[in-house]
Scaffold this motif. Structure first.
Motif, PDB file in Angstrom:
ATOM      1  N   VAL A  78       3.625  25.579 -10.691  1.00 38.43           N
ATOM      2  CA  VAL A  78       2.749  24.656  -9.960  1.00 38.43           C
ATOM      3  C   VAL A  78       3.542  23.462  -9.443  1.00 38.43           C
ATOM      4  O   VAL A  78       3.381  23.048  -8.285  1.00 38.43           O
ATOM      5  CB  VAL A  78       1.569  24.199 -10.844  1.00 38.43           C
ATOM      6  N   VAL A  79       4.417  22.909 -10.257  1.00 38.65           N
ATOM      7  CA  VAL A  79       5.207  21.754  -9.840  1.00 38.65           C
ATOM      8  C   VAL A  79       6.135  22.130  -8.683  1.00 38.65           C
ATOM      9  O   VAL A  79       6.258  21.383  -7.707  1.00 38.65           O
ATOM     10  CB  VAL A  79       6.002  21.178 -11.028  1.00 38.65           C
ATOM     11  N   LYS A  80       6.759  23.297  -8.765  1.00 44.99           N
ATOM     12  CA  LYS A  80       7.665  23.725  -7.690  1.00 44.99           C
ATOM     13  C   LYS A  80       6.916  23.961  -6.389  1.00 44.99           C
ATOM     14  O   LYS A  80       7.405  23.590  -5.313  1.00 44.99           O
ATOM     15  CB  LYS A  80       8.419  24.996  -8.091  1.00 44.99           C
ATOM     16  N   THR A  81       5.746  24.589  -6.452  1.00 45.63           N
ATOM     17  CA  THR A  81       5.006  24.847  -5.212  1.00 45.63           C
ATOM     18  C   THR A  81       4.483  23.550  -4.606  1.00 45.63           C
ATOM     19  O   THR A  81       4.477  23.398  -3.389  1.00 45.63           O
ATOM     20  CB  THR A  81       3.836  25.822  -5.451  1.00 45.63           C
ATOM     21  N   GLN A  82       4.065  22.609  -5.448  1.00 46.56           N
ATOM     22  CA  GLN A  82       3.605  21.323  -4.926  1.00 46.56           C
ATOM     23  C   GLN A  82       4.762  20.544  -4.316  1.00 46.56           C
ATOM     24  O   GLN A  82       4.598  19.875  -3.296  1.00 46.56           O
ATOM     25  CB  GLN A  82       2.944  20.489  -6.037  1.00 46.56           C
ATOM     26  N   GLU A  83       5.934  20.646  -4.928  1.00 48.03           N
ATOM     27  CA  GLU A  83       7.115  19.974  -4.391  1.00 48.03           C
ATOM     28  C   GLU A  83       7.488  20.554  -3.039  1.00 48.03           C
ATOM     29  O   GLU A  83       7.827  19.820  -2.111  1.00 48.03           O
ATOM     30  CB  GLU A  83       8.274  20.107  -5.373  1.00 48.03           C
ATOM     31  N   ALA A  84       7.422  21.870  -2.912  1.00 53.83           N
ATOM     32  CA  ALA A  84       7.755  22.513  -1.640  1.00 53.83           C
ATOM     33  C   ALA A  84       6.758  22.098  -0.556  1.00 53.83           C
ATOM     34  O   ALA A  84       7.151  21.834   0.595  1.00 53.83           O
ATOM     35  CB  ALA A  84       7.752  24.033  -1.803  1.00 53.83           C
ATOM     36  N   LYS A  85       5.482  22.021  -0.893  1.00 58.61           N
ATOM     37  CA  LYS A  85       4.473  21.581   0.079  1.00 58.61           C
ATOM     38  C   LYS A  85       4.710  20.135   0.492  1.00 58.61           C
ATOM     39  O   LYS A  85       4.554  19.776   1.659  1.00 58.61           O
ATOM     40  CB  LYS A  85       3.073  21.724  -0.502  1.00 58.61           C
ATOM     41  N   LEU A  86       5.093  19.307  -0.460  1.00 59.93           N
ATOM     42  CA  LEU A  86       5.342  17.904  -0.178  1.00 59.93           C
ATOM     43  C   LEU A  86       6.555  17.736   0.736  1.00 59.93           C
ATOM     44  O   LEU A  86       6.533  16.936   1.668  1.00 59.93           O
ATOM     45  CB  LEU A  86       5.537  17.143  -1.486  1.00 59.93           C
ATOM     46  N   GLN A  87       7.612  18.520   0.490  1.00 57.71           N
ATOM     47  CA  GLN A  87       8.798  18.435   1.336  1.00 57.71           C
ATOM     48  C   GLN A  87       8.492  18.901   2.743  1.00 57.71           C
ATOM     49  O   GLN A  87       9.016  18.353   3.713  1.00 57.71           O
ATOM     50  CB  GLN A  87       9.940  19.255   0.740  1.00 57.71           C
ATOM     51  N   LYS A  88       7.671  19.925   2.908  1.00 58.84           N
ATOM     52  CA  LYS A  88       7.295  20.403   4.240  1.00 58.84           C
ATOM     53  C   LYS A  88       6.499  19.340   4.982  1.00 58.84           C
ATOM     54  O   LYS A  88       6.625  19.196   6.196  1.00 58.84           O
ATOM     55  CB  LYS A  88       6.488  21.692   4.150  1.00 58.84           C
ATOM     56  N   SER A  89       5.670  18.589   4.282  1.00 62.71           N
ATOM     57  CA  SER A  89       4.869  17.578   4.952  1.00 62.71           C
ATOM     58  C   SER A  89       5.721  16.405   5.439  1.00 62.71           C
ATOM     59  O   SER A  89       5.374  15.737   6.397  1.00 62.71           O
ATOM     60  CB  SER A  89       3.749  17.070   4.037  1.00 62.71           C
ATOM     61  N   TYR A  90       6.850  16.149   4.764  1.00 68.71           N
ATOM     62  CA  TYR A  90       7.745  15.089   5.200  1.00 68.71           C
ATOM     63  C   TYR A  90       8.545  15.468   6.434  1.00 68.71           C
ATOM     64  O   TYR A  90       8.979  14.638   7.197  1.00 68.71           O
ATOM     65  CB  TYR A  90       8.707  14.683   4.081  1.00 68.71           C
ATOM     66  N   GLN A  91       8.778  16.759   6.636  1.00 73.98           N
ATOM     67  CA  GLN A  91       9.627  17.190   7.756  1.00 73.98           C
ATOM     68  C   GLN A  91       8.862  17.360   9.007  1.00 73.98           C
ATOM     69  O   GLN A  91       7.908  17.238   9.420  1.00 73.98           O
ATOM     70  CB  GLN A  91      10.293  18.511   7.420  1.00 73.98           C
TER      71      GLN A  91
END
Length: 91
Positions: A78-91
């Motif tokens: 869950v933490v990894k998938t949320q981190e990946a979603k967060l990084q995509k939103s920054y780009q």
């Protein structure tokens, strides 16, 4: 015995977490261990608790251990998938 019931309920959900994580062998293992865990619980509640290091005792604690592994793996997922979603939103 209330805390044991909480652990049993969390252990009962664990095979579904393993399926979500695509770890089918662990889901099958936990499902088999669950049968022994519930047998141990009912025997301890309605009769005398099985002796230490008996097969039901070993199955119960092995099931708790595998369940703990499953919940830790799920939290990491869950933490990894949320981190990946967060990084995509920054780009």
């Amino acid at each position: 015995m209330d805390i044991v019931m909480v652990f049993l309920l969390l252990s009962t959900v664990t095979p579904f977490l393993f399926i979500k994580l695509k770890k089918l062998p662990l889901a099958i293992l936990q499902s088999v261990l669950l049968v022994g865990m519930w047998m141990y619980y009912f025997q301890a509640v309605f009769n005398v608790a099985p002796p230490t290091l008996s097969p039901l005792w070993l199955i119960f604690y092995a099931g708790l251990f595998v369940s703990q592994i499953g919940w830790i793996m799920f939290i990491i997922y869950v933490v990894k998938t949320q981190e990946a979603k967060l990084q995509k939103s920054y780009q």
